[in-house]
Design a protein around this motif. Structure first.
Motif, mmCIF file in Angstrom:
data_model
loop_
_atom_site.group_PDB
_atom_site.id
_atom_site.type_symbol
_atom_site.label_atom_id
_atom_site.label_comp_id
_atom_site.label_asym_id
_atom_site.label_seq_id
_atom_site.Cartn_x
_atom_site.Cartn_y
_atom_site.Cartn_z
ATOM 1 N N ASP A 178 0.837 -1.186 0.000
ATOM 2 C CA ASP A 178 0.000 0.000 0.000
ATOM 3 C C ASP A 178 0.874 1.238 0.000
ATOM 4 N N GLN A 179 0.676 2.065 -0.976
ATOM 5 C CA GLN A 179 1.407 3.320 -1.050
ATOM 6 C C GLN A 179 0.653 4.371 -0.240
ATOM 7 N N PRO A 180 1.393 5.184 0.502
ATOM 8 C CA PRO A 180 0.699 6.242 1.248
ATOM 9 C C PRO A 180 0.098 7.269 0.293
ATOM 10 N N ILE A 181 -1.058 7.698 0.647
ATOM 11 C CA ILE A 181 -1.739 8.708 -0.172
ATOM 12 C C ILE A 181 -1.498 10.070 0.469
ATOM 13 N N PRO A 182 -0.829 10.985 -0.227
ATOM 14 C CA PRO A 182 -0.579 12.308 0.373
ATOM 15 C C PRO A 182 -1.884 13.066 0.608
ATOM 16 N N VAL A 183 -1.925 13.709 1.741
ATOM 17 C CA VAL A 183 -3.105 14.507 2.081
ATOM 18 C C VAL A 183 -2.907 15.902 1.527
ATOM 19 N N GLN A 184 -3.861 16.353 0.797
ATOM 20 C CA GLN A 184 -3.776 17.700 0.250
ATOM 21 C C GLN A 184 -4.349 18.688 1.252
ATOM 22 N N ILE A 185 -3.539 19.677 1.620
ATOM 23 C CA ILE A 185 -3.999 20.743 2.511
ATOM 24 C C ILE A 185 -4.144 22.000 1.670
ATOM 25 N N PRO A 186 -5.341 22.505 1.589
ATOM 26 C CA PRO A 186 -5.531 23.711 0.767
ATOM 27 C C PRO A 186 -4.726 24.882 1.312
ATOM 28 N N LEU A 187 -4.175 25.662 0.406
ATOM 29 C CA LEU A 187 -3.378 26.827 0.790
ATOM 30 C C LEU A 187 -4.198 27.807 1.615
ATOM 31 N N ARG A 188 -5.500 27.849 1.360
ATOM 32 C CA ARG A 188 -6.389 28.750 2.090
ATOM 33 C C ARG A 188 -6.415 28.413 3.582
ATOM 34 N N GLU A 189 -6.202 27.151 3.932
ATOM 35 C CA GLU A 189 -6.184 26.761 5.350
ATOM 36 C C GLU A 189 -4.820 26.974 5.992
ATOM 37 N N ILE A 190 -3.768 27.047 5.205
ATOM 38 C CA ILE A 190 -2.411 27.187 5.746
ATOM 39 C C ILE A 190 -2.058 28.653 5.995
ATOM 40 N N ILE A 191 -2.535 29.540 5.138
ATOM 41 C CA ILE A 191 -2.114 30.950 5.205
ATOM 42 C C ILE A 191 -2.383 31.601 6.558
ATOM 43 N N PRO A 192 -3.581 31.451 7.168
ATOM 44 C CA PRO A 192 -3.769 32.104 8.476
ATOM 45 C C PRO A 192 -2.804 31.596 9.536
ATOM 46 N N TRP A 193 -2.512 30.308 9.546
ATOM 47 C CA TRP A 193 -1.565 29.771 10.528
ATOM 48 C C TRP A 193 -0.143 30.227 10.239
ATOM 49 N N ALA A 194 0.203 30.337 8.968
ATOM 50 C CA ALA A 194 1.536 30.819 8.612
ATOM 51 C C ALA A 194 1.718 32.275 9.036
ATOM 52 N N VAL A 195 0.682 33.087 8.863
ATOM 53 C CA VAL A 195 0.755 34.489 9.295
ATOM 54 C C VAL A 195 0.859 34.554 10.818
ATOM 55 N N PHE A 196 0.059 33.753 11.511
ATOM 56 C CA PHE A 196 0.082 33.740 12.978
ATOM 57 C C PHE A 196 1.460 33.324 13.503
ATOM 58 N N VAL A 197 2.008 32.269 12.975
ATOM 59 C CA VAL A 197 3.329 31.812 13.412
ATOM 60 C C VAL A 197 4.403 32.835 13.046
ATOM 61 N N GLY A 198 4.264 33.481 11.896
ATOM 62 C CA GLY A 198 5.218 34.521 11.510
ATOM 63 C C GLY A 198 5.198 35.692 12.477
ATOM 64 N N ILE A 199 3.991 36.114 12.887
ATOM 65 C CA ILE A 199 3.887 37.216 13.847
ATOM 66 C C ILE A 199 4.496 36.806 15.180
ATOM 67 N N LEU A 200 4.188 35.592 15.637
ATOM 68 C CA LEU A 200 4.791 35.116 16.891
ATOM 69 C C LEU A 200 6.313 35.072 16.796
ATOM 70 N N ALA A 201 6.823 34.656 15.652
ATOM 71 C CA ALA A 201 8.270 34.594 15.471
ATOM 72 C C ALA A 201 8.892 35.982 15.540
ATOM 73 N N PHE A 202 8.219 36.977 14.948
ATOM 74 C CA PHE A 202 8.744 38.341 15.009
ATOM 75 C C PHE A 202 8.689 38.886 16.435
ATOM 76 N N VAL A 203 7.652 38.558 17.180
ATOM 77 C CA VAL A 203 7.554 39.021 18.571
ATOM 78 C C VAL A 203 8.685 38.403 19.399
ATOM 79 N N VAL A 204 8.905 37.111 19.238
ATOM 80 C CA VAL A 204 9.989 36.449 19.971
ATOM 81 C C VAL A 204 11.338 37.032 19.547
ATOM 82 N N LEU A 205 11.513 37.256 18.240
ATOM 83 C CA LEU A 205 12.768 37.835 17.760
ATOM 84 C C LEU A 205 12.973 39.230 18.327
#
Ligand SMILES: [Zn+2]
Length: 70
Positions: free
Chosen positions: A9-36
């Motif tokens: 059985d080959q693993p089937i990659p899960v597709q994560i829509p970019l629309r769901e990733i962008i808010p978390w990427a922005v949130f983590v980016g802001i947290l990273a800048f605050v820590v920096l």
């Protein structure tokens, strides 16, 4: 010697829509800048908190990341 062919059985990659990733990427980016900010700049005239507690708390991190300190 025989080779048994078993269906692997080959693993089937899960597709994560970019629309769901962008808010978390922005949130983590802001947290990273605050820590920096707190690790790099929180001292002296740029300090948000008086007393130098934040500076002393992240002091080893400053030296680890080669930010000037003393
Ligand atoms: Zn230092």
């Amino acid at each position: 010697m025989t080779h048994a062919s078993a269906a692997v059985d080959q693993p089937i990659p899960v597709q994560i829509p970019l629309r769901e990733i962008i808010p978390w990427a922005v949130f983590v980016g802001i947290l990273a800048f605050v820590v920096l900010y707190f690790v790099s700049t929180e001292e002296g005239a740029t300090a948000l908190f008086s007393g130098g507690y934040v500076h002393e708390f992240v002091h080893d991190g400053r030296h680890l990341l080669a930010f000037p300190c003393h």
